[in-house]
Every structure is written in C-alpha cells, then in structure tokens.
Scaffold this active site. Structure first.
Site, PDB file in Angstrom:
ATOM      1  N   GLY A  74      -9.620   8.319  -1.232  1.00 55.88           N
ATOM      2  CA  GLY A  74     -10.195   9.741  -1.170  1.00 55.88           C
ATOM      3  C   GLY A  74     -10.921  10.126   0.146  1.00 55.88           C
ATOM      4  N   HIS A 134      -9.860   1.149   0.454  1.00 52.22           N
ATOM      5  CA  HIS A 134      -9.599   2.244   1.473  1.00 52.22           C
ATOM      6  C   HIS A 134     -10.905   2.329   2.555  1.00 52.22           C
ATOM      7  CE1 HIS A 134      -6.271   3.934  -0.574  1.00 52.22           C
ATOM      8  NE2 HIS A 134      -5.764   4.377   0.633  1.00 52.22           N
ATOM      9  N   ASP A 154       1.735   3.604   2.965  1.00 57.62           N
ATOM     10  CA  ASP A 154       0.600   4.623   2.336  1.00 57.62           C
ATOM     11  C   ASP A 154       1.342   5.690   1.846  1.00 57.62           C
ATOM     12  OD1 ASP A 154      -1.849   4.997   2.135  1.00 57.62           O
ATOM     13  OD2 ASP A 154      -2.142   6.460   4.177  1.00 57.62           O
ATOM     14  N   ASP A 155       2.137   6.604   2.332  1.00 56.43           N
ATOM     15  CA  ASP A 155       2.436   7.815   1.566  1.00 56.43           C
ATOM     16  C   ASP A 155       3.875   8.150   2.147  1.00 56.43           C
ATOM     17  OD1 ASP A 155       0.062   8.593  -0.084  1.00 56.43           O
ATOM     18  OD2 ASP A 155      -0.529   8.384   1.989  1.00 56.43           O
ATOM     19  N   HIS A 182       1.141   5.016  -2.337  1.00 61.05           N
ATOM     20  CA  HIS A 182       0.680   5.911  -3.071  1.00 61.05           C
ATOM     21  C   HIS A 182       1.417   6.782  -4.040  1.00 61.05           C
ATOM     22  CE1 HIS A 182      -3.667   5.934  -1.801  1.00 61.05           C
ATOM     23  NE2 HIS A 182      -3.126   5.722  -0.648  1.00 61.05           N
ATOM     24  N   GLU A 240     -10.902   3.882   8.062  1.00 56.52           N
ATOM     25  CA  GLU A 240      -9.852   4.933   8.399  1.00 56.52           C
ATOM     26  C   GLU A 240     -10.443   6.233   8.771  1.00 56.52           C
ATOM     27  OE1 GLU A 240      -7.739   6.576   4.910  1.00 56.52           O
ATOM     28  OE2 GLU A 240      -5.816   6.874   6.285  1.00 56.52           O
ATOM     29  N   HIS A 279       0.826  -1.095   0.007  1.00 64.38           N
ATOM     30  CA  HIS A 279       0.029  -0.283   0.020  1.00 64.38           C
ATOM     31  C   HIS A 279       0.854   1.287   0.138  1.00 64.38           C
ATOM     32  CE1 HIS A 279      -4.019   2.125   1.628  1.00 64.38           C
ATOM     33  NE2 HIS A 279      -3.020   3.089   1.092  1.00 64.38           N
TER      34      HIS A 279
HETATM   35  N1  HPA Z   1      -6.746   7.304   2.637  1.00 67.29           N
HETATM   36  C1  HPA Z   1      -7.489   7.765   1.680  1.00 67.29           C
HETATM   37  N2  HPA Z   1      -7.101   8.204   0.425  1.00 67.29           N
HETATM   38  C2  HPA Z   1      -5.595   8.377   0.410  1.00 67.29           C
HETATM   39  C3  HPA Z   1      -4.747   8.182   1.356  1.00 67.29           C
HETATM   40  C4  HPA Z   1      -5.442   7.420   2.729  1.00 67.29           C
HETATM   41  O1  HPA Z   1      -4.865   7.120   3.705  1.00 67.29           O
HETATM   42  N3  HPA Z   1      -3.606   8.241   1.167  1.00 67.29           N
HETATM   43  C5  HPA Z   1      -3.556   8.793  -0.115  1.00 67.29           C
HETATM   44  N4  HPA Z   1      -4.814   8.881  -0.645  1.00 67.29           N
HETATM   45 ZN    ZN Z   2      -3.901   4.833   1.232  1.00 66.88          ZN
END
Ligand code: HPA
Ligand code: ZN
Length: 312
Positions: free
Chosen positions: A162, A189, A270-271, A8, A192, A6
C-alpha cells in the site's frame, strides 16, 4: 528456470475480464471511456500513489467469490503462458473486501481454490502471500493477520503493501510478530515510496527476510552492507519502478549499484497488467536496456530460486 517472487493478484486482473464482469453487474467500470487507460500505465506516473490507483481500480468489478476463483486461474494461466516455473501470488483480502464487500475469508478460499486447480493444470508451482494493507492503519494490523491465520494453511508468507508514505512499518510490529509466531515467512514493501529508513524498519521491526523493491537502499551504504551480509533479497521490478517514477529510466535504475554492493537481487513483475509486462520482458529489459550481462542475469535467476519461500 523462471521464478517470479513478487506479483500482486490485483495487478494481474485482465482488462477484458474486468470489462466483462463490470458489464454483467452494470458496474460503472463497464462504461468507462477508456478502461485500458484506467487500468494500465503506459509511462511514468510521477509517484507510487497514481500507479496504485491503476492497480487498485480493477478489483471492484470482481464482485462474487467465483470471480476471484477465476482471477486466480487466469493469473496462473498467464504465468504458464509466460513460461514461469514458479510464482508467488500476493493479495490483500481486506482491500478486496473494501472494494467489493466480500468476506475476506471467502475471497481467500476462492483464490486458494483457483490457484490450486490452475497450478495442477499448468504445472506452475505456486505459493500465496497474504498482504496487510498499510493504508488501513496499524490498529487494523492484528485483525488483518487474524484473517490470514484463519486460513493459515493457504499461506506461506505475509507482506506489507500500500502507500508506503502513509504509515511507518514499525507500527505493524505486533501484527508481524504474530504472523512470524505462526510460522509465516516475511517480505515487506519498502524503499519504494519512502527511503532507506523504511527498509531498516522492515528488517529491524518486522523481521523482513526479503524486501519488495527496496531500491532506495542505494541511498545508504550501511544498509547495503547489512542487506548483503544478511542475505536479504530485494524483489526488483524495473518497469514498475519506472511507472512509479522511483527510477528515472531503465539505464539509470539503481539495480547495477545494488548488484555491485553484493545485495541479493531477484527480478519480478509486481503488477503485470498495470505495467503491461511479463517476467521474460523484465529480464529482456535488464539485458538490453539496463545492460546487465548474461552472467549477472544468471546470478539474478539463481538468487530468485534461492529466495523462494516454497521451492523445495
Ligand atoms: N507498492 C505497494 N503496494 C503495491 C504495489 C507497490 O508497488 N503494487 C501493488 N500494491
Ligand atoms: Zn508490489
């Protein structure tokens, strides 16, 4: 073996590259007072939306298809430097169009080219996941899938990302049915920015085989049982969860309760740029800050390998 399921692409764009491209184009990001602060979280931000603002601020500077090829190469090069064996890279061609005006098909071609080249150079195995953006609304869902399917061979899976607080997952059921019919695997997703009902919807209405985050599943014991029984893997990103304030601290992160319930858990980044992290750093945080044992970390790594969409 290190597997990140995971990550992005938009959340890997380097600050230095963003600055360089913005300066080339005279984009306002070039004169940002503190570009680091715009693009990188340094602590809890109080919610998913302010975190996404940091993830999503960089793509506007990547204004040419060649910039996306470079972004893809740098993403894979950074993964190689971390020591990853396998990386699933996800991105939203429609979000990138919204930010840059580029045709989503041209972006997909550029990313696929860059990833292919860098993967061959570095030996990191890769797979692409196409993201449907919740924020564009369910009425755009089928169009977004059609774009991915116009480049069907480039993708292994589809995701929904998103603002989870915005549009219910169930509204994207037709789009996900179309993606599944075309043979794409499914991760979503959920759990969260919203609660267990969102995870239920992802599983029941979208056919999710994995869940991005999913950590709020701990609020529903029946859901934990369901995830464990079906072997639905949660892609857990500890530092991202701190930055979005989904978890109050590493020590109080629900990952322990997920593992105790027998839910398959994989650690992910994630990022990495927006969270200033790496996959090894996430494993290290799980060990030293959450307090997971080496046996638990081995189980997590094995879960990630088993849940990979494109590992032989
Ligand atoms: N959640 C939803 N969208 C996203 C996320 C996330 O954690 N990171 C990048 N786009
Ligand atoms: Zn994500």
């Amino acid at each position: 073996m290190l597997f990140d399921l995971h990550r992005h692409l938009e959340g890997t764009l380097r600050v230095a590259t963003t600055r360089e491209l913005a300066a080339r184009d005279g984009h306002p990001l070039a004169s940002a007072h503190d570009l680091d602060d715009l693009l990188v979280a340094r602590g809890p931000l109080g919610g998913l939306v302010p975190f996404l603002a940091k993830v999503d601020a960089a793509p506007a500077a990547f204004s040419r298809p060649g910039d996306w090829q470079r972004a893809a190469r740098e993403c894979v090069a950074d993964a190689a430097a971390e020591g990853l064996d396998y990386l699933e890279i996800r991105f939203s061609p429609w979000f990138i169009r919204q930010e840059t005006g580029l045709a989503p098909e041209a972006v997909i071609d550029a990313v696929a080219d860059g990833v292919r080249a860098a993967s061959a150079e570095t030996g990191v195995r890769t797979a692409l996941i196409g993201i449907l953006l919740r924020d564009l609304g369910p009425e755009r869902g089928l169009e977004q899938v059609a774009t991915l399917l116009s480049r069907r061979a480039d993708f292994h899976a589809v995701d929904l990302a998103g603002n989870e607080g915005g549009v219910p997952a169930a509204d994207f059921a037709p789009a996900f049915a179309r993606a599944r019919d075309a043979g794409l695997r499914v991760t979503v997703h959920a759990g969260e920015g919203a609660g267990p009902e969102s995870v239920w919807a992802a599983v029941r209405h979208l056919g999710a085989e994995r869940i991005g985050h999913g950590v709020r599943s701990v609020e529903d014991p029946a859901l934990l049982d369901h995830l464990a029984a079906r072997g639905i893997t949660l892609e857990v990103a500890l530092t991202s969860n701190l930055h979005t304030s989904v978890a109050p601290s590493y020590a109080a992160h629900p990952i322990r309760r997920l593992l105790a319930a027998g839910v398959p858990v994989a650690l992910a980044t994630d990022d990495p740029r927006a969270s200033a992290t790496t996959l090894p750093a996430e494993y290290e945080a799980a060990r030293t800050r959450v307090g997971l044992t080496d046996a638990e970390l081995t189980r997590i790594a094995e879960t990630a390998r088993a849940a990979a969409f494109a590992w032989p």
